[in-house]
Design a protein around this motif. Structure first.
Motif, short mmCIF file in Angstrom:
data_model
loop_
_atom_site.label_atom_id
_atom_site.label_comp_id
_atom_site.label_asym_id
_atom_site.label_seq_id
_atom_site.Cartn_x
_atom_site.Cartn_y
_atom_site.Cartn_z
N LEU A 95 3.49 10.30 -6.60
CA LEU A 95 4.43 10.86 -7.56
C LEU A 95 3.84 10.93 -8.97
CD1 LEU A 95 7.71 9.12 -6.36
CD2 LEU A 95 7.03 11.51 -6.06
N TYR A 96 3.18 9.82 -9.40
CA TYR A 96 2.69 9.79 -10.77
C TYR A 96 1.16 9.70 -10.85
CZ TYR A 96 7.54 9.13 -12.03
OH TYR A 96 8.88 9.29 -12.17
N GLY A 97 0.49 9.92 -9.74
CA GLY A 97 -0.97 9.79 -9.74
C GLY A 97 -1.63 11.07 -10.20
N ARG A 98 -2.88 10.89 -10.64
CA ARG A 98 -3.66 12.07 -11.00
C ARG A 98 -4.91 12.13 -10.14
NH1 ARG A 98 -4.11 11.26 -17.20
NH2 ARG A 98 -3.71 9.15 -16.50
N ALA A 99 -5.36 13.32 -9.84
CA ALA A 99 -6.52 13.47 -8.96
C ALA A 99 -7.78 12.97 -9.65
CB ALA A 99 -6.69 14.92 -8.54
N VAL A 129 -3.97 13.85 6.55
CA VAL A 129 -5.07 13.19 5.84
C VAL A 129 -6.26 14.09 5.53
CG1 VAL A 129 -4.48 10.96 6.84
CG2 VAL A 129 -6.20 12.37 7.95
N SER A 130 -6.33 15.29 6.15
CA SER A 130 -7.58 16.04 6.07
C SER A 130 -7.88 16.62 4.70
CB SER A 130 -7.58 17.17 7.11
OG SER A 130 -7.58 16.61 8.38
N HIS A 131 -6.92 16.64 3.81
CA HIS A 131 -7.23 17.19 2.49
C HIS A 131 -7.51 16.08 1.47
CE1 HIS A 131 -2.93 16.50 2.62
NE2 HIS A 131 -3.00 16.28 1.33
N VAL A 132 -7.40 14.81 1.89
CA VAL A 132 -7.73 13.74 0.94
C VAL A 132 -9.13 13.22 1.23
CG1 VAL A 132 -5.46 12.96 0.26
CG2 VAL A 132 -6.42 12.16 2.38
N ARG A 133 -9.75 12.63 0.22
CA ARG A 133 -11.14 12.19 0.35
C ARG A 133 -11.31 10.78 -0.18
NH1 ARG A 133 -10.90 15.73 3.04
NH2 ARG A 133 -11.86 17.78 3.00
N LEU A 185 3.77 16.93 -0.32
CA LEU A 185 4.11 17.69 -1.52
C LEU A 185 3.13 17.42 -2.65
CD1 LEU A 185 7.98 17.23 -1.41
CD2 LEU A 185 6.64 19.21 -0.70
N LYS A 186 2.72 16.14 -2.78
CA LYS A 186 1.84 15.78 -3.89
C LYS A 186 0.88 14.69 -3.42
CE LYS A 186 2.18 15.27 -8.91
NZ LYS A 186 1.28 14.13 -9.13
N PRO A 187 -0.30 15.11 -2.93
CA PRO A 187 -1.21 14.16 -2.28
C PRO A 187 -1.60 12.98 -3.15
CG PRO A 187 -1.96 16.41 -2.00
CD PRO A 187 -0.80 16.47 -2.92
N PHE A 239 0.83 -1.21 0.00
CA PHE A 239 0.00 0.00 0.00
C PHE A 239 0.86 1.25 0.00
CE2 PHE A 239 -3.79 -2.47 1.44
CZ PHE A 239 -4.59 -2.09 0.37
N VAL A 240 1.96 1.23 0.77
CA VAL A 240 2.83 2.40 0.79
C VAL A 240 3.41 2.63 -0.60
CG1 VAL A 240 4.93 3.40 1.77
CG2 VAL A 240 3.35 2.21 3.24
N VAL A 241 3.77 1.54 -1.29
CA VAL A 241 4.27 1.67 -2.67
C VAL A 241 3.23 2.37 -3.54
CG1 VAL A 241 4.81 0.39 -4.77
CG2 VAL A 241 5.79 -0.33 -2.60
N VAL A 242 1.99 1.90 -3.44
CA VAL A 242 0.94 2.45 -4.29
C VAL A 242 0.68 3.92 -3.95
CG1 VAL A 242 -1.49 2.26 -4.88
CG2 VAL A 242 -0.11 0.20 -4.67
N ILE A 243 0.72 4.25 -2.65
CA ILE A 243 0.46 5.63 -2.24
C ILE A 243 1.60 6.54 -2.70
CG2 ILE A 243 0.26 7.16 -0.26
CD1 ILE A 243 -1.14 4.81 1.18
#
Lengths: 284, 310
Positions: A280-284, B104-108, A275-277, A225-229
């Motif tokens: 690294l390579y994910g998109r919102a 965590v508060s800014h993720v949904r 820095l990037k919720p 999971f940490v890898v994926v995050i």
């Protein structure tokens, strides 16, 4: 220097195993928005199925192939029969996979008992290689190479084939993709099955070193999971980079501050999330 | 609170059992009732996040476990007195949720699920590997009984139960006030449509953050009670199984209600104990319960008969 190279190679070995597990997790997430708690169970099932086959036939290759196929089939059934009905609703999907994780844990105990074991090393790869002063077990190098091959194959499928194009479309926008005539449901089943198979294959690859025991499923799951995050949910490239980062950090953490080894995983994750919720390579 | 016809009699029945049960039951059943009440506080606290704010936390047992470890370490290694142990443990739990809340508060949605899962597992890892402080896999035993530690004149399972019940009622009352306050209504607004709440001028980040910290605080209360109840802490308190069992209590009982988590906690505690008395395969059965519960009552028991919310 020797120490540094040896530890880095060990880190790469962890990264290789993590990649085999996390690539399926991240792809399934990309298509189905599923947080698959049972993914570690697929790894565990892989080790156990391979163990039985190897004991019966003595063939490692056959063990790896059977484990991959059987677990992929299990994954396919779980997806088609149980997960599909929830569409992209993440909560019931997650609960469902949790149920299956417990089910698989207990079934493994029932079928194979609780004794830990390791898989045998392939004969050719039992020794170690020496380059200058660095001594490194051949098998670990082999696993690194295999994971690199799997990664390359996944990249080719994803980037250069029709099914890969469909997959990318489904990750991008499932509704639009199905409006264009892509069977997203079937694609989801396929991705889930391939992911489960890859995790099982990872189990076989890690088998000679990590072995199989009750609880290995939840030991590896957080790392995956940490890898994926870190890499970004749904991104194959992210899974590669994330595996290397997590494998290295975990390995050096264990070597340098063993008591806080788990905690050292935390650092890259917080850094990336701050820095990037989306990773690294994910998109919102 | 009683929105359906069958709700009122069930609430009265539950209240009767909780209030008078220990007068007639054996100490084994008083123990189970105590477990239910302690875990109900925990499940309600998760429900503030999951049901009311729409933030599915899969690491919630972490705060529960950290507070339990707080009590264990302080009362055994440092021989601290009752109030020092309890208050410090609560403060540690709250401080931790305040720190993690920033991340965590800014993720949904599903991202929240996955990140809280990872954070929860990191906490578990710390409890498992930080052996000098936590005792690793062996955990910490020898926590004094609450009655002795607090210097109460009475002792016994029933006494501890009523102390727990009093704490439960206080927490439940506070949470009821909370979810019905303008703050609580804002949380529900965020759950339904965050963009709209934002455009109405609400600071949705701050609301989610506070919701996370408040849930962490009540979870810590529950953890403190659990440490005293068992006299023992171990990493299993905060592992993924614990967090997802908690999740099951809320979803099975009925999210976005306060009675639901109590019902869910009761169902799971009874099921686990009754099952483990008859079969060693209760893990298998629990797995099947997850699957059946999600298929049969996706809205939770307490919400049965209510149309699915949009």
């Amino acid at each position: 220097m020797t120490y540094l190279i040896t530890q880095s190679l060990n880190g790469l070995f962890s990264a290789a195993l993590l990649f085999l597990i996390a690539s399926g997790l991240t792809l399934a997430f990309g298509v189905m928005k599923i947080v698959n708690i049972a993914h570690g169970s697929f790894y565990m099932l892989g080790v156990y199925v391979a163990y039985t086959v190897i004991q019966r036939t003595g063939s490692l290759l056959l063990g790896a192939v059977v484990a991959l196929v059987v677990v992929a089939a299990v994954g396919f059934l779980v997806q088609r029969v149980f997960l599909r009905r929830f569409g992209a609703d993440p909560l019931p999907q997650m609960m469902m996979t949790m149920g299956f994780a417990l089910l698989f844990r207990d079934l493994t105990l029932m079928i194979w008992g609780g004794d830990p074991f390791t898989l045998p090393y392939p004969g050719l790869l039992r020794g170690s290689m020496e380059v200058g002063e660095v001594v490194f077990p051949s098998y670990r190098l082999f696993v690194i190479a295999v994971a690199a091959l799997v990664g390359a194959a996944l990249w080719v499928v994803n980037d250069r084939t029709l099914i890969g194009a469909r997959l990318r479309a489904a990750v991008d926008d499932p509704e639009m993709a199905s409006a264009m005539g892509i069977n997203v449901a079937r694609l989801s089943g396929l991705v889930f099955a391939v992911g489960a198979g890859l995790a099982a294959f990872g189990g076989v690859m890690g088998g000679p070193i990590l072995g199989g025991y009750a609880g290995i499923d939840f030991d590896l799951l957080p790392l995956a999971f940490v890898v994926v995050i870190v890499g970004g949910m749904g991104s194959l490239k992210g899974a590669v980079v994330g595996s290397i980062v997590v494998g290295m950090v975990d390995n050096f953490g264990k070597a340098l501050v063993p008591e806080l080894s788990y905690f050292t995983l935390f650092a890259p994750m917080i850094l990336v999330l701050a820095l990037k919720p989306t990773g690294l390579y994910g998109r919102a | 609170m009683a929105e359906r016809k069958w709700h009122l009699p069930v609430i009265v029945g539950l209240a009767l059992v909780l209030a008078t049960g220990p007068l007639v039951l054996s100490s084994y059943w008083i123990g189970l009732l105590t477990q239910i009440v302690v875990l109900a506080i925990l499940a309600m606290s998760l429900d503030i996040l999951l049901g009311y704010t729409g933030l599915p936390s899969l690491g919630h047992a972490g705060f529960f476990g950290v507070a339990a470890y707080g009590v264990a370490v302080l009362s055994t290694t440092y021989r601290a007195d009752f109030w020092t142990s309890v208050l410090t443990a609560l403060l540690v739990g709250i401080a931790l949720s305040a720190a993690l809340g920033l991340i965590v508060s800014h993720v949904r949605d599903v991202y929240f699920l996955m990140i809280t899962l990872a954070l929860g597992m990191v906490l578990w890892g710390v409890s498992y590997r930080w052996i000098p402080v936590t005792g690793g896999d062996n955990g910490i035993s020898g926590i004094p009984s609450l009655e002795a530690h607090a210097g109460l004149p009475l002792a016994g399972p029933a006494v501890f139960y009523y102390v727990t019940l009093a704490v439960f009622l206080a927490c439940a009352a506070l949470m009821r006030v909370l979810v019905r306050s303008p703050f609580g209504l804002t949380l529900r607004g965020i759950r339904e449509n965050e963009a709209r709440m934002k455009s109405l001028g609400f600071n949705t980040w701050l609301h989610c953050y506070l919701s996370y910290v408040i849930a962490g605080a009540f979870a810590s209360v529950s953890g403190v009670l659990w440490a005293y109840y068992n006299g023992f802490v171990s990493p299993t308190y905060l592992d993924l199984t614990a967090s997802s069992e908690l999740f099951l209590m809320v979803t099975l009982g009925g999210p976005a209600t306060l009675v639901g988590p109590l019902v869910g906690a009761g169902a799971i505690v009874l099921l686990k104990n009754v099952m483990s008395a008859y079969t060693a395969r209760w893990l298998l059965i629990l797995g099947i319960v997850y699957i059946v519960a999600i298929l049969a009552a996706p809205q939770g028991i307490w919400n049965l008969g209510r149309p699915k919310a949009g």
